[in-house]
Structure formats: structure tokens, C-alpha cells
Write a protein that holds these residues in place. Structure first.
Motif, PDB file in Angstrom:
ATOM      1  N   ALA A  55       0.824  -1.207   0.000  1.00 18.81           N
ATOM      2  CA  ALA A  55       0.000   0.000   0.000  1.00 18.81           C
ATOM      3  C   ALA A  55       0.855   1.252   0.000  1.00 18.81           C
ATOM      4  O   ALA A  55       0.571   2.222  -0.717  1.00 18.81           O
ATOM      5  CB  ALA A  55      -0.929  -0.008   1.219  1.00 18.81           C
ATOM      6  N   LEU A  56       1.908   1.234   0.795  1.00 21.64           N
ATOM      7  CA  LEU A  56       2.788   2.404   0.859  1.00 21.64           C
ATOM      8  C   LEU A  56       3.516   2.610  -0.473  1.00 21.64           C
ATOM      9  O   LEU A  56       3.691   3.752  -0.917  1.00 21.64           O
ATOM     10  CB  LEU A  56       3.785   2.247   2.003  1.00 21.64           C
ATOM     11  CG  LEU A  56       3.191   2.142   3.416  1.00 21.64           C
ATOM     12  CD1 LEU A  56       4.303   2.119   4.456  1.00 21.64           C
ATOM     13  CD2 LEU A  56       2.218   3.274   3.705  1.00 21.64           C
ATOM     14  N   GLY A  59       1.484   4.438  -2.886  1.00 20.69           N
ATOM     15  CA  GLY A  59       1.261   5.848  -2.630  1.00 20.69           C
ATOM     16  C   GLY A  59       0.430   6.186  -1.414  1.00 20.69           C
ATOM     17  O   GLY A  59       0.183   7.366  -1.128  1.00 20.69           O
ATOM     18  N   ALA A  60      -0.007   5.178  -0.653  1.00 20.50           N
ATOM     19  CA  ALA A  60      -0.779   5.454   0.561  1.00 20.50           C
ATOM     20  C   ALA A  60       0.133   6.044   1.636  1.00 20.50           C
ATOM     21  O   ALA A  60       1.312   5.701   1.731  1.00 20.50           O
ATOM     22  CB  ALA A  60      -1.423   4.176   1.079  1.00 20.50           C
ATOM     23  N   SER A  61      -0.421   6.938   2.444  1.00 21.97           N
ATOM     24  CA  SER A  61       0.350   7.520   3.540  1.00 21.97           C
ATOM     25  C   SER A  61       0.411   6.583   4.740  1.00 21.97           C
ATOM     26  O   SER A  61       1.366   6.601   5.514  1.00 21.97           O
ATOM     27  CB  SER A  61      -0.264   8.854   3.965  1.00 21.97           C
ATOM     28  OG  SER A  61      -1.588   8.660   4.438  1.00 21.97           O
ATOM     29  N   GLU A  62      -0.606   5.757   4.890  1.00 20.88           N
ATOM     30  CA  GLU A  62      -0.682   4.798   5.992  1.00 20.88           C
ATOM     31  C   GLU A  62      -1.419   3.563   5.489  1.00 20.88           C
ATOM     32  O   GLU A  62      -2.172   3.629   4.507  1.00 20.88           O
ATOM     33  CB  GLU A  62      -1.465   5.367   7.190  1.00 20.88           C
ATOM     34  CG  GLU A  62      -1.006   6.686   7.725  1.00 20.88           C
ATOM     35  CD  GLU A  62      -1.985   7.233   8.766  1.00 20.88           C
ATOM     36  OE1 GLU A  62      -2.559   6.427   9.543  1.00 20.88           O
ATOM     37  OE2 GLU A  62      -2.192   8.455   8.788  1.00 20.88           O
ATOM     38  N   CYS A  63      -1.237   2.457   6.213  1.00 15.35           N
ATOM     39  CA  CYS A  63      -2.031   1.254   5.940  1.00 15.35           C
ATOM     40  C   CYS A  63      -2.390   0.605   7.269  1.00 15.35           C
ATOM     41  O   CYS A  63      -1.509   0.287   8.068  1.00 15.35           O
ATOM     42  CB  CYS A  63      -1.271   0.269   5.061  1.00 15.35           C
ATOM     43  SG  CYS A  63      -2.220  -1.246   4.697  1.00 15.35           S
ATOM     44  N   HIS A  64      -3.668   0.454   7.503  1.00 15.53           N
ATOM     45  CA  HIS A  64      -4.159  -0.139   8.743  1.00 15.53           C
ATOM     46  C   HIS A  64      -4.809  -1.487   8.430  1.00 15.53           C
ATOM     47  O   HIS A  64      -5.732  -1.563   7.618  1.00 15.53           O
ATOM     48  CB  HIS A  64      -5.192   0.773   9.406  1.00 15.53           C
ATOM     49  CG  HIS A  64      -4.662   2.117   9.791  1.00 15.53           C
ATOM     50  ND1 HIS A  64      -4.358   2.452  11.094  1.00 15.53           N
ATOM     51  CD2 HIS A  64      -4.376   3.217   9.039  1.00 15.53           C
ATOM     52  CE1 HIS A  64      -3.914   3.697  11.130  1.00 15.53           C
ATOM     53  NE2 HIS A  64      -3.916   4.176   9.895  1.00 15.53           N
ATOM     54  N   ILE A  65      -4.310  -2.544   9.050  1.00 15.00           N
ATOM     55  CA  ILE A  65      -4.903  -3.873   8.915  1.00 15.00           C
ATOM     56  C   ILE A  65      -5.576  -4.207  10.241  1.00 15.00           C
ATOM     57  O   ILE A  65      -4.920  -4.334  11.275  1.00 15.00           O
ATOM     58  CB  ILE A  65      -3.848  -4.929   8.557  1.00 15.00           C
ATOM     59  CG1 ILE A  65      -3.142  -4.542   7.249  1.00 15.00           C
ATOM     60  CG2 ILE A  65      -4.494  -6.309   8.427  1.00 15.00           C
ATOM     61  CD1 ILE A  65      -1.984  -5.456   6.881  1.00 15.00           C
ATOM     62  N   VAL A  66      -6.892  -4.330  10.214  1.00 15.00           N
ATOM     63  CA  VAL A  66      -7.677  -4.491  11.442  1.00 15.00           C
ATOM     64  C   VAL A  66      -8.163  -5.934  11.554  1.00 15.00           C
ATOM     65  O   VAL A  66      -8.771  -6.476  10.621  1.00 15.00           O
ATOM     66  CB  VAL A  66      -8.878  -3.524  11.446  1.00 15.00           C
ATOM     67  CG1 VAL A  66      -9.650  -3.651  12.752  1.00 15.00           C
ATOM     68  CG2 VAL A  66      -8.401  -2.086  11.242  1.00 15.00           C
ATOM     69  N   ASP A  67      -7.894  -6.553  12.694  1.00 17.74           N
ATOM     70  CA  ASP A  67      -8.297  -7.939  12.938  1.00 17.74           C
ATOM     71  C   ASP A  67      -9.775  -7.976  13.344  1.00 17.74           C
ATOM     72  O   ASP A  67     -10.143  -7.559  14.445  1.00 17.74           O
ATOM     73  CB  ASP A  67      -7.432  -8.549  14.035  1.00 17.74           C
ATOM     74  CG  ASP A  67      -7.681 -10.045  14.216  1.00 17.74           C
ATOM     75  OD1 ASP A  67      -8.689 -10.556  13.680  1.00 17.74           O
ATOM     76  OD2 ASP A  67      -6.875 -10.710  14.900  1.00 17.74           O
TER      77      ASP A  67
END
Length: 405
Positions: A55-56, A59-67
Motif C-alpha cells: 500500500a505504501l 502511494g498510501a500515507s498509511e495502511c491499517h490492517i484491522v483484525d
């Protein structure tokens, strides 16, 4: 809100070709920051591996993977099971059930990071655009919703690959992808390729989760499921969490080729689509739950629960989880679920899941009454009066017809 007013977007990100292209497209066309969001609903580590870095790089500034695995099964799958919902008689709603919790978590992240827009990669032909945006409307009507497939001029995988290549953004996708798949802890769906022709039998490469029933073991295996007030609490006597119990059932049932279906369904947007679904553990769980219901619910109660299930299958499929109608149906099913306590044994063999044993402290079955042998509790002569009254309206109608003919 205009494009110029969008400053930060939370994108539902899978790491596939579509969402990989969406990140740079958003930055170019909306001049905004893109925060990638991925939900772990049990699709497997291989789909989540390297997702953050990918993701980064896109071009994403952040990547959140939520369980969300446990919450998905406990708060969305199990309640749906209590309604008995099966869409169009066969589909166990695997994709449908995952969408509300994913979209809800996406909204929660948007609030947390101060985003003013939400984005998804659903096409304009499918059901998921409605499911995502229905949740957005219910939980975050103030946020702008961006659906690139309804805006950009790209129409094929080749277009997306060329778009990424022009920007030197790496991708593992290729133009030769055959199937479109969606996986979670409950199931995996397969569409595209030869499946677009309903006369074409699915090839072996379609199926990825279950053993071909023809290749399954020649010896049957039995599994016991224990329920308490509508909730699965143990598998083969071992107490497990909702998610872990499904993982166990998936492994047992998949080895016997259980849970495959091949259907043509009615999409919400009006067209028909052909898909193959694998729901091994879910098929066993649903069979067991319904078998226990037949033991503890009387005729009128079971009839009403069945009507709830039919209605709820459309509520879930159509993306209406966050509605009063959904909550009303779930509340009604919960009343019946209070009685669903007991044990069910299911035999797994060559693609079939067959209930062979059942018991419950709330059972309405009485061998004393049901026996074909002699009994002291039921006077068969009483049936004559019952039948006479039960058929009285038919008798009156026939007599009336005789007088007027």
C-alpha cells in the motif's frame, strides 16, 4: 462536496489490481491523502502478507490492517445463522455477511484519522457497492463516498496494468487472471472465467478450499457440535471461540468435499450472475443448527422462524444490516434461539453433511407419544374428532357445492 474539498480518503484496500490502481488515481484526481484500510476477516495470511508495504509503495500515507475475525463470526455470522437465512435456497451469504463489519470498521478508521471521504473498489455491476455504501449512509452520511469504477475511464485489467506501469508502481497482477475470488473465514467465492457460461461445468482449478468429493476419503467421519442458546460452544467436546470453532469445522468438512455449490443468482442490481461457492464449515454448522431447531421448536414456531429466514436472506444480501428491519428480524430469531441448546452429530462423507444424532434438554420429541409400538399416552380414537374439526371448512364447502349444483 467537490473534489477540491476532499483532503483525506480512507480506501477499502485489498492489495489487488483494482485497489492498487485506485491509490495513485485518487491522489492524481482528488489531490488528497490516501489511507489504506484492510480488514482481516479470516481470508488467510497469504492475502495479508506484505499488504502494508504494498500500500505504501502504491502511494498510501498509511495502511491499517484491522483484525475482525472473531467479531465477524460472533456478531454477524452467528446471528445470521439463528435466522436460518439462505439466499435463493442455496447461498449461505458468505460475501454478504462480511461487508457490514468491514464497512463499519472503515468508517471508524475514517473518524479516527480525520478523513472526510471513503472509497471502495466495487464495480458498478455488483452487489458490494450497495452493501458498502448502505453502511456508509447509515453510519457516516456526512462523509463523501468515492467509487472510482463509476468515475474513471478504465474498463479492463489491461487498462489498470498499463496505468500502474506508466507510474512505475509494481504489481504482481497479470492480464491472465482467470477468476474473481473473495475469501473470508466463512467461505470463498469464485466468479469469471469459464463460469460466465452457465452451460460450462466448473473445472477442477475453480475449487480451492475443498477436496473434490470424488477424491474424498472412503470412510465417513462424524463430528459433534454443541450449542447453548443458539451459539456453537464446542466441536467434538472441545470448547472453542466462535472463530476457532469455524476454523476447526472448515478443516474437517473441507477434507470430505463438503460445502460446494454452483448457482445462478439474482444480483440486487438486476442482472443474474453465476458463481461457485465453498462453505465447508458453514454447511455443517447450518445443517446442525436447523436439525436442533426441529427438535425444540413446535410447528408454528418453526414456520415463523422459516419466514424470518427468508426475509433476512434478502436483508443481508441487499446490504441492509444497519436498519430497523434487520434488528427486528434478529430480535425475533433470538427468541427462538434461546431454546436451541443441545448436541448434534453430523456425518461427513463424499461431499455430504448428514445429521445422524441429536439431543436437547429442550426437546419436544417424546418417544412415548411417537412410538409405533403400544403406548399408554395417546388414544388414537381422538384423532377422528380432530380431523373432523380440522377439515370442517372443506366439508361445509363440499356440502354447499352439492346443494347449488
Amino acid at each position: 462536496m467537490t473534489r477540491a474539498n476532499v483532503k483525506k480518503v480512507v480506501l477499502a484496500y485489498s492489495g489487488g489490481l483494482d485497489t492498487s490502481a485506485i491509490i495513485p488515481w485518487l491522489k492524481e484526481n482528488y489531490d488528497c491523502e490516501v489511507v489504506a484500510f484492510a480488514a482481516d476477516v479470516g481470508q488467510g495470511d497469504e492475502e495479508l502478507e506484505g499488504l502494508h508495504e504494498k500500500a505504501l509503495r502504491s502511494g498510501a500515507s498509511e495502511c491499517h490492517i484491522v483484525d475482525l475475525k472473531e467479531a465477524f463470526i460472533a456478531d454477524y455470522v452467528f446471528p445470521t445463522i439463528t435466522t436460518g437465512a439462505v439466499y435463493e435456497g442455496e447461498y449461505l451469504l458468505g460475501t454478504s455477511m462480511a461487508r457490514p463489519i468491514i464497512a463499519k470498521a472503515q468508517v471508524e478508521l475514517a473518524r479516527k484519522v480525520g478523513a472526510d471521504a471513503l472509497c471502495h473498489g466495487c464495480t458498478g455491476k455488483g452487489n458490494d457497492q450497495v452493501r458498502f455504501e448502505g453502511t456508509f449512509a447509515a453510519l457516516a452520511p456526512d462523509l463523501t463516498v468515492i467509487a472510482p469504477w463509476r468515475e474513471w475511464d478504465m474498463v479492463s485489467r489491461e487498462d489498470l496494468l498499463a496505468y500502474l506501469a506508466e507510474r512505475d508502481i509494481p504489481t504482481t497482477a497479470s492480464a491472465t487472471k482467470i477468476y474473481s475470488r473473495d475469501a473470508n473465514a466463512w467461505h470463498i467465492s469464485h466468479e469469471g472465467g469459464e463460469l460466465e457460461d452457465p452451460w460450462c461445468e466448473p473445472s477442477k482449478q475453480v475449487w480451492t478450499m475443498t477436496v473434490d468429493p470424488e477424491d474424498a476419503p472412503n470412510e465417513a467421519e462424524r463430528v459433534m457440535l454443541s450449542f447453548h442458546k443458539g451459539r456453537l460452544t464446542a466441536v467434538n467436546g472441545e470448547t472453542l471461540s466462535p472463530y476457532q470453532s469455524l476454523v476447526r469445522l472448515n478443516a474437517l468438512a473441507a477434507a470430505h468435499g463438503v460445502g460446494r455449490i454452483d448457482i445462478v443468482e439474482n444480483r440486487l442490481v438486476g442482472m443474474k450472475s453465476r458463481g461457485c461457492y465453498e462453505t465447508p464449515g458453514g454447511t455443517v454448522l447450518m445443517a446442525a443448527y436447523k436439525a436442533l431447531e426441529t427438535l425444540v421448536l413446535d410447528k408454528a414456531a418453526l414456520k415463523h422462524r422459516e419466514s424470518l429466514g427468508l426475509e433476512f436472506s434478502h436483508v443481508m444480501y441487499d446490504g441492509r444490516w444497519f436498519t430497523p428491519l434487520c434488528q427486528s428480524l434478529l430480535a425475533g430469531a433470538a427468541v427462538f434461539a434461546e431454546l436451541v441448546t443441545g448436541d448434534i452429530v453430523v456425518k461427513l462423507y463424499k461431499g455430504q453433511a448428514t445429521v445422524v444424532q441429536r439431543r436437547s434438554e429442550n426437546s419436544l420429541y417424546s418417544e412415548d407419544f411417537a412410538t409405533f409400538g403400544a403406548d399408554d399416552v395417546y388414544d388414537q380414537k381422538h384423532a377422528e374428532g380432530f380431523i373432523r374439526l380440522y377439515s370442517l371448512s372443506s366439508r361445509i364447502a363440499a356440502l354447499h357445492k352439492g346443494k347449488t349444483s
